[in-house]
Design a protein around this motif. Structure first.
Motif, PDB file in Angstrom:
ATOM      1  N   ASN A 123      -8.242   0.060  -8.417  1.00 14.02           N
ATOM      2  CA  ASN A 123      -7.256  -0.660  -7.619  1.00 14.02           C
ATOM      3  C   ASN A 123      -6.689   0.187  -6.482  1.00 14.02           C
ATOM      4  O   ASN A 123      -6.247  -0.354  -5.473  1.00 14.02           O
ATOM      5  CB  ASN A 123      -6.134  -1.171  -8.516  1.00 14.02           C
ATOM      6  N   PHE A 166      -4.476  -6.287  -4.186  1.00 12.58           N
ATOM      7  CA  PHE A 166      -5.741  -6.309  -4.898  1.00 12.58           C
ATOM      8  C   PHE A 166      -5.559  -6.282  -6.410  1.00 12.58           C
ATOM      9  O   PHE A 166      -6.293  -6.941  -7.148  1.00 12.58           O
ATOM     10  CB  PHE A 166      -6.604  -5.138  -4.441  1.00 12.58           C
ATOM     11  N   SER A 167      -4.581  -5.528  -6.876  1.00 14.24           N
ATOM     12  CA  SER A 167      -4.379  -5.395  -8.314  1.00 14.24           C
ATOM     13  C   SER A 167      -3.974  -6.704  -8.976  1.00 14.24           C
ATOM     14  O   SER A 167      -4.047  -6.814 -10.207  1.00 14.24           O
ATOM     15  CB  SER A 167      -3.335  -4.316  -8.609  1.00 14.24           C
ATOM     16  N   ARG A 186      -3.312  -5.879   0.318  1.00 16.00           N
ATOM     17  CA  ARG A 186      -2.474  -4.932  -0.415  1.00 16.00           C
ATOM     18  C   ARG A 186      -2.086  -5.423  -1.803  1.00 16.00           C
ATOM     19  O   ARG A 186      -1.290  -4.768  -2.475  1.00 16.00           O
ATOM     20  CB  ARG A 186      -1.216  -4.630   0.395  1.00 16.00           C
ATOM     21  N   ASN A 228      -9.063  -0.525  -3.784  1.00 12.58           N
ATOM     22  CA  ASN A 228      -9.361  -1.941  -3.538  1.00 12.58           C
ATOM     23  C   ASN A 228     -10.847  -2.242  -3.717  1.00 12.58           C
ATOM     24  O   ASN A 228     -11.461  -2.935  -2.899  1.00 12.58           O
ATOM     25  CB  ASN A 228      -8.916  -2.356  -2.133  1.00 12.58           C
ATOM     26  N   THR A 229     -11.401  -1.736  -4.787  1.00  9.22           N
ATOM     27  CA  THR A 229     -12.833  -1.854  -4.990  1.00  9.22           C
ATOM     28  C   THR A 229     -13.150  -2.253  -6.427  1.00  9.22           C
ATOM     29  O   THR A 229     -12.519  -1.764  -7.373  1.00  9.22           O
ATOM     30  CB  THR A 229     -13.543  -0.534  -4.664  1.00  9.22           C
ATOM     31  N   VAL A 278      -8.497 -12.896   2.270  1.00 11.70           N
ATOM     32  CA  VAL A 278      -9.072 -11.732   1.631  1.00 11.70           C
ATOM     33  C   VAL A 278     -10.531 -11.646   2.052  1.00 11.70           C
ATOM     34  O   VAL A 278     -11.285 -12.612   1.922  1.00 11.70           O
ATOM     35  CB  VAL A 278      -8.969 -11.803   0.105  1.00 11.70           C
ATOM     36  N   ARG A 332     -13.055  -1.502 -11.981  1.00 12.16           N
ATOM     37  CA  ARG A 332     -12.352  -1.572 -10.703  1.00 12.16           C
ATOM     38  C   ARG A 332     -11.502  -0.336 -10.489  1.00 12.16           C
ATOM     39  O   ARG A 332     -11.064   0.319 -11.442  1.00 12.16           O
ATOM     40  CB  ARG A 332     -11.488  -2.834 -10.624  1.00 12.16           C
ATOM     41  N   SER A 385     -10.104  -6.414   1.189  1.00 14.52           N
ATOM     42  CA  SER A 385      -8.957  -6.182   2.049  1.00 14.52           C
ATOM     43  C   SER A 385      -7.690  -6.589   1.315  1.00 14.52           C
ATOM     44  O   SER A 385      -7.737  -7.188   0.238  1.00 14.52           O
ATOM     45  CB  SER A 385      -9.102  -6.975   3.346  1.00 14.52           C
TER      46      SER A 385
END
Length: 127
Positions: free
Chosen positions: A74, A29-30, A27, A77-78, A2, A72, A25
């Motif tokens: 999701n 992230f959540s 997929r 991805n931030t 990541v 966040r 980065s």
């Protein structure tokens, strides 16, 4: 792996605000609990804020409670750190971190539990 990239740091006067962003980065992230830490020269890295994967649970250091807010997105991805009422003692390099294999941040995480770290963004607060 990541990769985390922080942005949004800069120079601000005391009492001002900054919004830090951390782009991740991957997929999944959540699933990651995310945290913000900071480190001033000559001092240990210290915890600032934590948010669970869902965003439903947050934790804050006493020193920033009521002034900072972690959130966040999701879908992007931030993770963000909104910093208000900044003080000179907030001056530090700010790092975001991700816990990929923990408890998703439902419980408070120790620093050692975070798996990935960004390179930091500098926040300088002048008086």
């Amino acid at each position: 792996q990541v990769h985390l990239v922080e942005s949004g740091g800069g120079l601000v006067q005391a009492g001002g605000s900054l919004r830090l962003s951390c782009a991740a980065s991957g997929r999944t992230f959540s699933r990651y609990a995310m945290g913000w830490f900071r480190q001033a020269p000559g001092k240990e890295r210290e915890f600032v804020a934590q948010i669970s994967g869902s965003g439903r649970t947050t934790y804050y250091a006493d020193s920033v409670k009521g002034r900072f807010s972690i959130s966040r997105d999701n879908a992007k991805n931030t993770v963000f750190l909104q910093m208000n009422s900044l003080k000179p003692e907030d001056t530090a390099a700010y790092y975001c971190a991700a816990d990929e294999m923990g408890n998703s941040g439902t419980y408070y995480l120790q620093e050692y539990e975070y798996d990935y770290w960004g390179q930091g963004t500098q926040v300088t607060v002048s008086s």
